[in-house]
Design a protein around this motif. Structure first.
Motif, PDB file in Angstrom:
ATOM      1  N   GLY A   1      12.800   8.037   6.390  1.00 33.94           N
ATOM      2  CA  GLY A   1      11.404   7.927   6.782  1.00 33.94           C
ATOM      3  C   GLY A   1      10.616   9.207   6.634  1.00 33.94           C
ATOM      4  N   TYR A   2      11.268  10.345   6.896  1.00 35.69           N
ATOM      5  CA  TYR A   2      10.513  11.596   6.806  1.00 35.69           C
ATOM      6  C   TYR A   2      10.157  11.921   5.356  1.00 35.69           C
ATOM      7  N   ILE A   3      10.985  11.458   4.392  1.00 30.82           N
ATOM      8  CA  ILE A   3      10.637  11.654   2.978  1.00 30.82           C
ATOM      9  C   ILE A   3       9.450  10.771   2.606  1.00 30.82           C
ATOM     10  N   GLY A   4       9.466   9.510   3.065  1.00 28.38           N
ATOM     11  CA  GLY A   4       8.335   8.625   2.809  1.00 28.38           C
ATOM     12  C   GLY A   4       7.048   9.148   3.413  1.00 28.38           C
ATOM     13  N   SER A   5       7.143   9.705   4.619  1.00 30.98           N
ATOM     14  CA  SER A   5       5.952  10.264   5.253  1.00 30.98           C
ATOM     15  C   SER A   5       5.406  11.445   4.452  1.00 30.98           C
ATOM     16  N   SER A   6       6.300  12.282   3.930  1.00 29.20           N
ATOM     17  CA  SER A   6       5.859  13.426   3.118  1.00 29.20           C
ATOM     18  C   SER A   6       5.215  12.965   1.824  1.00 29.20           C
ATOM     19  N   LEU A   7       5.769  11.905   1.207  1.00 28.88           N
ATOM     20  CA  LEU A   7       5.194  11.394  -0.039  1.00 28.88           C
ATOM     21  C   LEU A   7       3.767  10.910   0.167  1.00 28.88           C
ATOM     22  N   VAL A   8       3.553  10.130   1.214  1.00 29.34           N
ATOM     23  CA  VAL A   8       2.206   9.590   1.468  1.00 29.34           C
ATOM     24  C   VAL A   8       1.226  10.716   1.760  1.00 29.34           C
ATOM     25  N   LYS A   9       1.655  11.694   2.551  1.00 32.89           N
ATOM     26  CA  LYS A   9       0.753  12.783   2.935  1.00 32.89           C
ATOM     27  C   LYS A   9       0.383  13.646   1.740  1.00 32.89           C
ATOM     28  N   GLU A  10       1.376  13.954   0.888  1.00 39.50           N
ATOM     29  CA  GLU A  10       1.110  14.841  -0.239  1.00 39.50           C
ATOM     30  C   GLU A  10       0.342  14.134  -1.349  1.00 39.50           C
TER      31      GLU A  10
ATOM     32  N   VAL B   1       0.843  -1.195   0.000  1.00 36.39           N
ATOM     33  CA  VAL B   1       0.000   0.000   0.000  1.00 36.39           C
ATOM     34  C   VAL B   1       0.878   1.245   0.000  1.00 36.39           C
ATOM     35  N   ALA B   2       1.956   1.217   0.812  1.00 34.25           N
ATOM     36  CA  ALA B   2       2.873   2.358   0.863  1.00 34.25           C
ATOM     37  C   ALA B   2       3.683   2.479  -0.420  1.00 34.25           C
ATOM     38  N   ARG B   3       3.968   1.361  -1.070  1.00 31.15           N
ATOM     39  CA  ARG B   3       4.767   1.406  -2.295  1.00 31.15           C
ATOM     40  C   ARG B   3       4.019   2.095  -3.430  1.00 31.15           C
ATOM     41  N   LYS B   4       2.694   2.139  -3.363  1.00 24.31           N
ATOM     42  CA  LYS B   4       1.926   2.859  -4.380  1.00 24.31           C
ATOM     43  C   LYS B   4       2.227   4.358  -4.344  1.00 24.31           C
ATOM     44  N   TYR B   5       2.671   4.826  -3.201  1.00 23.35           N
ATOM     45  CA  TYR B   5       3.017   6.240  -3.054  1.00 23.35           C
ATOM     46  C   TYR B   5       4.515   6.489  -3.231  1.00 23.35           C
ATOM     47  N   GLY B   6       5.259   5.488  -3.648  1.00 20.38           N
ATOM     48  CA  GLY B   6       6.683   5.655  -3.895  1.00 20.38           C
ATOM     49  C   GLY B   6       7.570   5.374  -2.704  1.00 20.38           C
TER      50      GLY B   6
END
Length: 645
Positions: A97-106, A85-90
């Motif tokens: 981790g903070y970059i991944g969190s920003s990707l999912v949120k945006e 599910v997270a991989r769909k957002y890159g």
């Protein structure tokens, strides 16, 4: 890249004709590839099992709620594994981790957030053991190179299943036969008599000689599907798999139908090329980011088909070992089985001959504590030391990698004159390696504090304070430039080239007795000269050249004014003919000939003892010590140096 382009352009300009590519293909490359093609396996039985999102899947079993939301294992510093599910957002592994969190949120418009799960390696090891227990039933000789990946050969299982005359065979019976075959081959190897007896018998037919390939491969695909189903039923985890004629293709195929799928690659030339030709070269295991960039920049190679079409350029520009690997990859060829090294620890293993380096690195929460950095770096270094000793590797070059909190990367390296770990239980080498990397870390910290980082960050992030503290998030140590066992043989050449002996005109027995009494004399452990010792070498050789002009005899010793000079000619016999030369033996150090002695060659043995305990060697040791003292005096130590970097 520019250097390679210039070499290729120079080759085109200097070649007598423009057909050098065709000539190289016909004379060298194509015969090599034809040899590889002739060794292809006739059937596809190599399997690579790859667990789907292994770390996060282990946590999802305990908390099923994680299956429907973006989740990952790790923290804001680094992500180990993310769910699909997270991989769909890159979001991917090795991402901050903070970059991944920003990707999912945006990308979700603020509707979803990334959930972080703390890692639990005890859980991962238990689940990996359960997976291995299931796979062992189908191949007792399987190899697991990580917790979530297994390499296995289902050929023996299929052979028992298809060649049994009774028809349908139970899984437990096949498993028992495989275990019996494995135990008999490892515990009781066949004797010479049994080998001769089996050689006289007609060889047993293989399954591809009895059944059609379509039937064998249908059975293989069915078996692989049942293996995956049993893994899921036993462990609750899904896995993907690749089935091919070698593990290189099987590894690529295991990533084709993720998650919870499998992919088959046929063994024929047409099937293999149809699979590998359209693949990007980065898909080939062993071609990394740097190699991809080089191939793309020099030869405009994007796919495996491009790699084959431009094989002449690749073979010309790269080293032989790298070129042959790329040639094999261009036709999808690799060894069908994994070969373990069986070399003795005292010799040069295949790994030592071809390995370029070995490294360990660790990522952690950013820290600016000097003691914390040193503690972590010492642990990383000692872990690397253990691997170096297990593989009998003796490095000369030590490299430190430092990644700062703002993702700037600093590297520092040093090369030693003498390799580390000359002896198996060399504790001093371990401490020397730790001291070296600590000094390199001090150097990196000093440069950062004085002039700041000179390298641009790989990730374009705003840095509010250019004078930020030396905060580190990753430390790594790499050892390379390995010395081989045969390199130690150059020691005698250095003795012969650098100096001959400085002792007096004394009989050999007196020299030998003196050498036995001088065990406490300073000796050079490894006769490698540093640049500071070269003036002494020139002085010795110059004195010897002057002496050779005034004497008709060949002298073996240097002319130090403070030490009497022995005449080695008195210890040797003049050669007058071919018959006399054939009856002489040669000193392995100074190459002087001696008459063969019926009573044990005592004269030459005494001469060799004198050669190996020469005062010239002692002078070299003193010169090395003097140079080391001068280097130490250049930088006076203060008490504060032992507490601050």
């Amino acid at each position: 890249i520019e250097e390679m382009k210039n070499r290729l352009e120079s080759k085109d300009n200097t070649a007598t004709n423009n057909d050098w590519r065709r000539e190289m293909k016909q004379s060298t490359i194509d015969p090599l590839l034809q040899n590889y093609r002739s060794q292809r396996q006739p059937i596809s039985t190599c399997v690579v099992i790859d667990m789907d999102g292994f770390f996060i899947s282990c946590h999802t079993m305990l908390d099923p709620h994680l299956a429907n939301i973006p989740a990952c294992v790790g923290g804001t510093s680094m992500i180990s594994t993310s769910n699909y599910v997270a991989r769909k957002y890159g979001v991917r592994s090795a991402m901050p981790g903070y970059i991944g969190s920003s990707l999912v949120k945006e990308l979700s418009g603020g509707k979803e957030t990334l959930t972080f799960v703390k890692s639990d390696f005890g859980l991962y090891k238990r689940k990996s053991a359960e997976v291995k227990a299931v796979l062992d039933e189908y191949d007792p000789n399987l190899k697991m190179y990580s917790l979530d990946e297994a390499y296995m050969d289902i050929g023996p299982y299929l052979e028992v299943q298809l060649l049994d005359q009774k028809g349908e065979v139970a899984h437990e019976d096949i498993r028992k036969k495989l275990l019996d075959k494995t135990n008999s081959s490892t515990e009781s190897p066949p004797s010479e008599g049994k080998k001769d007896q089996s050689a006289n018998q007609s060889p047993q037919k293989q399954i591809h000689e009895i059944y059609q390939l379509s039937r064998i491969h249908d059975a293989a695909k069915t078996l692989l599907h049942s293996i995956r189903e049993k893994v899921k039923a036993t462990t609750g985890l899904t896995c993907s798999a690749g089935l091919a004629s070698n593990f290189l293709l099987a590894k690529i195929a295991s990533d084709m139908n993720k998650p919870n799928g499998q992919h088959f690659v046929g063994p024929s030339e047409q099937q293999v090329l149809a699979f590998v030709n359209p693949l990007p070269i980065r898909k080939v295991n062993g071609i990394g980011r740097v190699m991809e960039k080089t191939l793309r920049g020099v030869c405009a190679i994007e796919t495996v088909k491009d790699l084959y079409d431009k094989r002449a350029e690749v073979y010309l520009l790269f080293k032989p070992a790298t070129a042959q690997f790329l040639m094999r990859a261009s036709i999808g060829y690799a060894e069908g089985k994994h070969h373990e090294s069986t070399e003795e620890e005292s010799g040069d293993t295949e790994e030592a001959l071809h390995r370029k380096g070995m490294s360990h690195e660790r990522t952690f929460s950013p820290t600016s504590s000097w003691s914390d950095m040193c503690t972590r770096l010492e642990g990383i270094t000692l872990s690397l030391v253990q691997d170096l000793r297990e593989r009998n590797l003796r490095p000369k070059t030590i490299t430190l990698k430092v990644k700062l909190a703002n993702f700037d990367i600093l590297t520092r390296a040093t090369t030693r004159d003498v390799a580390l770990f000359q002896n198996c239980n060399d504790r001093q080498s371990s401490q020397d390696l730790v001291d070296s990397v600590i000094n390199l870390l001090k150097e990196a910290k000093r440069e950062h504090e004085h002039g700041g980082s000179t390298k641009k960050s790989k990730i374009a992030l705003p840095i509010p304070n250019t004078n930020s503290p030396f905060s580190v998030r990753l430390l790594g140590v790499r050892c390379s430039n390995f010395q081989l066992e045969k390199d130690n043989q150059s020691s005698l050449d250095r003795y012969r080239t650098v100096a001959h002996l400085d002792n007096a005109d004394e009989p050999p027995d007196l020299l030998a007795s003196r050498s036995r009494d001088s065990n406490n004399s300073p000796m050079v452990k490894n006769p490698y000269l540093s640049p500071q010792a070269m003036p002494l070498r020139e002085k010795i050789l110059g004195n010897e050249a002057k002496r050779s002009t005034t004497s008709s005899k060949r002298t073996l010793y240097t002319s130090s004014p403070s030490v009497p000079k022995p005449d080695c000619a008195k210890m040797s016999t003049e050669t007058t003919g071919v018959d006399e030369i054939s009856s002489k033996v040669q000193c392995p150090i100074c190459q002087k000939h001696f008459q063969i002695d019926k009573h044990g060659n005592a004269e030459m043995n005494a001469h060799i003892d004198a050669c190996l305990n020469a005062t010239t060697v002692k002078q070299l040791a003193k010169e090395e010590t003097k140079c080391a003292d001068e280097r130490t005096k250049k930088k006076r130590r203060r008490l504060a140096d032992f507490f601050n970097p």
